[in-house]
Design an enzyme around this catalytic site. Structure first.
Site: not given
Length: 342
Positions: A318-319, A134, A200, A289
């Site tokens: 993505h995580d 990232s 968030r 992702d």
């Protein structure tokens, strides 16, 4: 392992400003070997810190692929963060006051310049592996372009050569949420916390996937009208969790740094910049992702000379770059194998 502090020389920023009196928090594990060529440098992502063993378990640490018994591992907290390195909450030497929302713009190139200064301070002249995912991958790519002679191996996961309009839009939506919190403009510790909670919640939608939410956050019953949904409470929980450990001003600063990422700026374009990389390179993309899609990973692999490209089949979005450590380890084993030809 406690953080060590490096007092950074005055740093001329890409914007033209000079950052005075800054310092960098970093951690190391393991020992340099006799040839001083067993260095692994890890670049961290947006809200992480220098303690890579804490946030990348399964990949870095005792018994993991990057084991301190074998490697000398370095991770430095980036400029603009709130984990020991100079950031918006730290006092401006000229005024003695925190800069908060007036903290200068830092580009990815500025973050890398701080890494390079620390590397020189540590006397490291041969880095076996530079790795990041990232925002960490953006730093790693920039550094590998600037210093093609320094790194033997480059490993980047779920990242890109230039931050996309899609990624910038996500970041701007989060900053709008923070700036809508009236406490943010007051410029004080804790300013913007409510906005950071909302930011968030927005970010999670780009970090995860439809299937991940369907599997873990679907309500367990079809038989009653719900006021509180599992997915709703999860978003609030994650917002509270970030506010308890991070700062809104740093979040704004680092998301803006991410937006500046463009390897091709003043280098003749992205392909020309990527062609400068001299390290043996592994590019890993994640199938689900939506923030850094596979097309961006393929672009990297297409223009980095001799790069190895692989895809992690993950439902985590993505995580996955933090969670799929077994799959990452598998591809690292293939990458480092003697049969891999650059």
């Amino acid at each position: 392992m406690t953080s060590q502090i490096f007092e950074l020389p005055d740093l001329k920023l890409e914007s033209g400003e000079t950052l005075h009196g800054a310092h960098v928090a970093y951690q190391t594990w393991g020992q340099l070997n006799e040839d001083r060529d067993n260095v692994v440098w890890v670049c961290h992502a947006l809200t992480a810190n220098a303690d890579v063993l804490a946030w990348w378990p399964g990949l870095v640490g005792p018994g993991c692929y990057y084991d301190p018994a074998d490697w000398f591992i370095v991770c430095a907290n980036v400029l603009g963060s709130c984990y020991g390195t100079t950031g918006p909450l730290d006092a401006d030497p000229a005024t003695g006051q925190g800069r908060f929302q007036h903290f200068p713009l830092l580009t990815i190139r500025d973050l890398v310049a701080a890494h390079e200064a620390l590397r020189e301070e540590l006397g490291l002249t041969d880095i076996n592996t530079l790795i990041g995912g990232s925002l960490g991958g953006q730093q790693a790519l920039e550094w590998a372009v600037v210093r093609p002679d320094l790194f033997d191996h480059l490993v980047v996961v779920a990242t890109n050569a230039r931050h996309s309009a899609w990624g910038i839009a996500f970041n701007e939506a989060q900053r709008l949420a923070i700036e809508a919190d009236p406490t943010y403009s007051a410029g004080q510790p804790g300013g913007g916390d409510d906005g950071l909670r909302a930011a968030r919640a927005i970010a999670l939608l780009s970090y995860r996937s439809y299937s991940a939410y369907a599997e873990t956050q679907t309500d367990p019953t079809d038989d009653e009208l719900l006021r509180e949904h599992r997915a709703s409470t999860y978003q609030r929980y994650q917002g509270d969790k970030l506010v308890s450990r991070f700062d809104a001003y740093s979040y704004v600063s680092l998301s803006r740094s991410m937006d500046t990422h463009n390897l091709g700026r003043n280098r003749g374009g992205v392909p020309a910049a990527l062609a400068r990389i001299g390290a043996r390179t592994l590019v890993l993309g994640i199938s689900s992702d939506v923030l850094f899609p596979l097309s961006e990973q393929r672009e990297l692999a297409a223009h980095i000379p001799g790069a190895m490209y692989a895809e992690l089949d993950s439902r985590y979005g993505h995580d996955g770059f933090l969670l799929e450590t077994a799959a990452i380890t598998h591809f690292l084993e293939l990458f480092y194998a003697p049969t891999f030809v650059h």
